[in-house]
Design a protein around this motif. Structure first.
Motif, PDB file in Angstrom:
ATOM      1  N   THR A   1      -1.324  -8.336 -74.263  1.00 50.20           N
ATOM      2  CA  THR A   1      -2.690  -7.591 -74.953  1.00 50.20           C
ATOM      3  C   THR A   1      -3.772  -7.449 -73.759  1.00 50.20           C
ATOM      4  O   THR A   1      -4.200  -8.341 -73.476  1.00 50.20           O
ATOM      5  N   THR A   2      -3.998  -6.223 -73.360  1.00 48.08           N
ATOM      6  CA  THR A   2      -5.076  -5.876 -72.488  1.00 48.08           C
ATOM      7  C   THR A   2      -6.353  -5.898 -73.103  1.00 48.08           C
ATOM      8  O   THR A   2      -6.706  -5.774 -74.393  1.00 48.08           O
ATOM      9  N   ILE A   3      -7.499  -6.244 -72.295  1.00 44.15           N
ATOM     10  CA  ILE A   3      -8.909  -6.057 -72.966  1.00 44.15           C
ATOM     11  C   ILE A   3      -8.936  -4.785 -73.449  1.00 44.15           C
ATOM     12  O   ILE A   3      -9.625  -4.524 -74.498  1.00 44.15           O
ATOM     13  N   ARG A   4      -8.557  -3.766 -72.619  1.00 46.75           N
ATOM     14  CA  ARG A   4      -8.857  -2.147 -72.921  1.00 46.75           C
ATOM     15  C   ARG A   4      -8.317  -1.810 -74.183  1.00 46.75           C
ATOM     16  O   ARG A   4      -8.934  -1.302 -75.015  1.00 46.75           O
ATOM     17  N   TYR A   5      -6.963  -2.421 -74.663  1.00 46.15           N
ATOM     18  CA  TYR A   5      -6.365  -2.298 -75.703  1.00 46.15           C
ATOM     19  C   TYR A   5      -7.239  -2.855 -76.844  1.00 46.15           C
ATOM     20  O   TYR A   5      -7.303  -2.106 -77.909  1.00 46.15           O
ATOM     21  N   LEU A   6      -7.445  -4.097 -76.680  1.00 47.21           N
ATOM     22  CA  LEU A   6      -8.216  -4.866 -77.588  1.00 47.21           C
ATOM     23  C   LEU A   6      -9.315  -4.139 -78.109  1.00 47.21           C
ATOM     24  O   LEU A   6      -9.858  -3.894 -79.140  1.00 47.21           O
ATOM     25  N   GLN A   7     -10.198  -3.773 -77.091  1.00 49.28           N
ATOM     26  CA  GLN A   7     -11.331  -3.074 -77.101  1.00 49.28           C
ATOM     27  C   GLN A   7     -11.294  -1.635 -77.991  1.00 49.28           C
ATOM     28  O   GLN A   7     -11.940  -1.347 -78.904  1.00 49.28           O
ATOM     29  N   ALA A   8     -10.226  -0.921 -77.511  1.00 49.69           N
ATOM     30  CA  ALA A   8      -9.959   0.351 -78.164  1.00 49.69           C
ATOM     31  C   ALA A   8      -9.408   0.189 -79.714  1.00 49.69           C
ATOM     32  O   ALA A   8      -9.850   0.741 -80.730  1.00 49.69           O
ATOM     33  N   TYR A   9      -8.903  -1.014 -80.010  1.00 50.11           N
ATOM     34  CA  TYR A   9      -8.330  -1.180 -81.367  1.00 50.11           C
ATOM     35  C   TYR A   9      -9.621  -1.567 -82.039  1.00 50.11           C
ATOM     36  O   TYR A   9      -9.673  -1.026 -83.334  1.00 50.11           O
ATOM     37  N   ILE A  10     -10.465  -2.312 -81.600  1.00 55.22           N
ATOM     38  CA  ILE A  10     -11.555  -2.835 -82.357  1.00 55.22           C
ATOM     39  C   ILE A  10     -12.312  -1.451 -82.843  1.00 55.22           C
ATOM     40  O   ILE A  10     -12.911  -1.480 -83.774  1.00 55.22           O
ATOM     41  N   LYS A  11     -12.549  -0.617 -81.607  1.00 55.53           N
ATOM     42  CA  LYS A  11     -13.520   0.580 -82.181  1.00 55.53           C
ATOM     43  C   LYS A  11     -12.934   1.223 -83.065  1.00 55.53           C
ATOM     44  O   LYS A  11     -13.769   1.829 -83.729  1.00 55.53           O
ATOM     45  N   GLU A  12     -11.596   1.681 -83.113  1.00 55.80           N
ATOM     46  CA  GLU A  12     -10.886   2.494 -83.923  1.00 55.80           C
ATOM     47  C   GLU A  12     -11.144   1.755 -85.395  1.00 55.80           C
ATOM     48  O   GLU A  12     -11.183   2.573 -86.254  1.00 55.80           O
ATOM     49  N   LYS A  13     -10.822   0.572 -85.232  1.00 54.03           N
ATOM     50  CA  LYS A  13     -10.859  -0.275 -86.637  1.00 54.03           C
ATOM     51  C   LYS A  13     -12.420  -0.451 -87.117  1.00 54.03           C
ATOM     52  O   LYS A  13     -12.686  -0.279 -88.268  1.00 54.03           O
ATOM     53  N   ASP A  14     -13.151  -0.522 -86.275  1.00 49.29           N
ATOM     54  CA  ASP A  14     -14.567  -1.224 -86.709  1.00 49.29           C
ATOM     55  C   ASP A  14     -15.928  -0.578 -85.825  1.00 49.29           C
ATOM     56  O   ASP A  14     -16.197  -1.265 -85.181  1.00 49.29           O
ATOM     57  N   PHE A  15     -16.014   0.537 -86.026  1.00 48.08           N
ATOM     58  CA  PHE A  15     -16.979   1.083 -84.960  1.00 48.08           C
ATOM     59  C   PHE A  15     -18.275   1.818 -86.018  1.00 48.08           C
ATOM     60  O   PHE A  15     -17.972   3.026 -86.623  1.00 48.08           O
ATOM     61  N   HIS A  16     -19.138   1.108 -86.133  1.00 45.62           N
ATOM     62  CA  HIS A  16     -20.390   1.399 -87.035  1.00 45.62           C
ATOM     63  C   HIS A  16     -21.624   1.118 -86.275  1.00 45.62           C
ATOM     64  O   HIS A  16     -22.154   0.124 -86.250  1.00 45.62           O
TER      65      HIS A  16
ATOM     66  N   ASN B   1     -18.615  -1.835 -77.772  1.00 47.43           N
ATOM     67  CA  ASN B   1     -18.079  -0.366 -77.911  1.00 47.43           C
ATOM     68  C   ASN B   1     -19.481   0.272 -78.308  1.00 47.43           C
ATOM     69  O   ASN B   1     -19.531   1.424 -77.921  1.00 47.43           O
ATOM     70  N   ILE B   2     -20.433  -0.218 -79.090  1.00 47.84           N
ATOM     71  CA  ILE B   2     -21.609   0.515 -79.471  1.00 47.84           C
ATOM     72  C   ILE B   2     -22.367   1.156 -78.354  1.00 47.84           C
ATOM     73  O   ILE B   2     -23.004   2.308 -78.128  1.00 47.84           O
ATOM     74  N   TYR B   3     -22.352   0.093 -77.284  1.00 54.45           N
ATOM     75  CA  TYR B   3     -23.289   0.609 -75.937  1.00 54.45           C
ATOM     76  C   TYR B   3     -22.403   1.318 -75.057  1.00 54.45           C
ATOM     77  O   TYR B   3     -22.961   1.872 -73.810  1.00 54.45           O
ATOM     78  N   GLY B   4     -21.115   1.619 -75.224  1.00 50.96           N
ATOM     79  CA  GLY B   4     -20.084   2.287 -74.488  1.00 50.96           C
ATOM     80  C   GLY B   4     -19.678   1.601 -73.153  1.00 50.96           C
ATOM     81  O   GLY B   4     -19.490   2.213 -72.063  1.00 50.96           O
ATOM     82  N   VAL B   5     -19.572   0.260 -73.180  1.00 54.78           N
ATOM     83  CA  VAL B   5     -19.521  -0.334 -71.896  1.00 54.78           C
ATOM     84  C   VAL B   5     -17.871  -0.744 -72.089  1.00 54.78           C
ATOM     85  O   VAL B   5     -17.554  -1.258 -73.042  1.00 54.78           O
TER      86      VAL B   5
END
Length: 105
Positions: free
Chosen positions: A5-20, A74-78
């Protein structure tokens, strides 16, 4: 798929699941709470013996810390993978180790 699992995938997964973005402060509070829980698990040496015994262990708490750190990123677009390259180069210039950061790994 190689099972990694890449960091990029994990970050995208979290953004899709939990971006508030409106919950930024809550994410930060959760991050600090999870760091405390990680500290407790480390102090007690609570390591998961198998996947059914992960609750309250170092394993689970490390994931929770990473989760909330990535949610904040994700919130900061990093892009953490990009930052890892930049920070590794900066650290190497200050504290040479001889270990090269290899992109794409």
């Amino acid at each position: 798929m190689d099972g990694k699992t890449t960091i990029r995938y994990l970050q995208a997964y979290i953004k899709e699941k939990d971006f508030h973005p409106e919950l930024l402060k809550d994410y930060f509070l959760k991050l600090t709470e999870e760091v405390g829980e990680l500290s407790r698990a480390m102090r007690k040496g609570l390591k998961a013996q198998n996947s059914s015994e992960i609750v309250g262990t170092i394993d689970e708490e490390l994931y929770d810390v990473i989760y909330y750190a990535l949610a904040i990123a994700n919130i900061y677009g990093v892009d953490i993978e990009e930052v890892a390259k930049m920070k590794s180069a900066l650290t190497e210039s200050r504290y040479p180790s001889g270990v090269k950061f290899e992109e794409g790994r």
